[in-house]
Design a protein around this motif. Structure first.
Motif, mmCIF file in Angstrom:
data_model
loop_
_atom_site.group_PDB
_atom_site.id
_atom_site.type_symbol
_atom_site.label_atom_id
_atom_site.label_comp_id
_atom_site.label_asym_id
_atom_site.label_seq_id
_atom_site.Cartn_x
_atom_site.Cartn_y
_atom_site.Cartn_z
ATOM 1 N N VAL A 123 0.590 -1.327 0.157
ATOM 2 C CA VAL A 123 0.034 -0.084 -0.133
ATOM 3 C C VAL A 123 1.005 1.348 0.069
ATOM 4 O O VAL A 123 0.429 2.234 -0.678
ATOM 5 C CB VAL A 123 -0.954 -0.028 1.175
ATOM 6 N N PRO B 268 1.347 2.306 -4.949
ATOM 7 C CA PRO B 268 -0.149 2.633 -4.813
ATOM 8 C C PRO B 268 -0.924 2.267 -6.057
ATOM 9 O O PRO B 268 -2.132 2.168 -6.066
ATOM 10 C CB PRO B 268 0.125 4.016 -4.791
ATOM 11 N N ASN B 269 -0.357 2.089 -7.101
ATOM 12 C CA ASN B 269 -0.879 1.491 -8.345
ATOM 13 C C ASN B 269 -0.962 -0.007 -8.725
ATOM 14 O O ASN B 269 -1.044 -0.486 -10.010
ATOM 15 C CB ASN B 269 -0.503 2.315 -9.572
ATOM 16 N N ARG C 50 -6.380 -4.619 -2.628
ATOM 17 C CA ARG C 50 -6.894 -3.887 -3.569
ATOM 18 C C ARG C 50 -7.892 -3.055 -3.109
ATOM 19 O O ARG C 50 -8.226 -1.942 -3.560
ATOM 20 C CB ARG C 50 -7.571 -4.853 -4.558
ATOM 21 N N LEU D 207 -6.053 -0.023 -1.577
ATOM 22 C CA LEU D 207 -5.586 0.815 -2.585
ATOM 23 C C LEU D 207 -6.603 1.587 -3.289
ATOM 24 O O LEU D 207 -6.261 2.562 -3.492
ATOM 25 C CB LEU D 207 -4.614 -0.103 -3.759
ATOM 26 N N ARG E 289 -7.792 4.581 -0.976
ATOM 27 C CA ARG E 289 -6.538 5.449 -1.099
ATOM 28 C C ARG E 289 -6.581 6.293 -2.382
ATOM 29 O O ARG E 289 -6.345 7.684 -2.338
ATOM 30 C CB ARG E 289 -5.141 4.932 -0.827
ATOM 31 N N ARG E 290 -6.728 5.607 -3.486
ATOM 32 C CA ARG E 290 -6.875 6.325 -4.905
ATOM 33 C C ARG E 290 -8.047 7.305 -4.824
ATOM 34 O O ARG E 290 -7.883 8.679 -5.474
ATOM 35 C CB ARG E 290 -6.708 5.453 -5.897
#
Length: 76
Positions: free
Chosen positions: A22, A26-27, A55, A58, A61-62
């Motif tokens: 994480v 991040p991607n 996921r 992630l 967070r995105r």
């Protein structure tokens, strides 16, 4: 929420690896998450729930990063 952990055998290593993924990747997609987890042995889950949980974090967070803060909107 994703039924990622069951017996606890792998929990310490999975949590440490998940945090690393994480913060460092991040991607990451599912394939990358699985690659990063490949050094940890899970006897119960088959990794499906663990990958989904990582996921989920992630993606959250995105999504938060894409929403401007109220202070940023006020100065724009």
């Amino acid at each position: 929420a994703e039924h990622a952990l069951q017996c606890g055998y792998c929990t310490p290593g999975m949590l440490m690896t998940a945090r690393d993924i994480v913060t460092r990747l991040p991607n990451a997609d599912d394939a990358r998450v699985r690659l990063e987890l490949s050094g940890n042995l899970c006897r119960c889950t088959g990794y499906v729930g663990i990958v989904r949980a990582i996921r989920r974090v992630l993606d959250a967070r995105r999504a938060r990063a894409a929403v401007p803060l109220a202070a940023d909107a006020a100065t724009a």
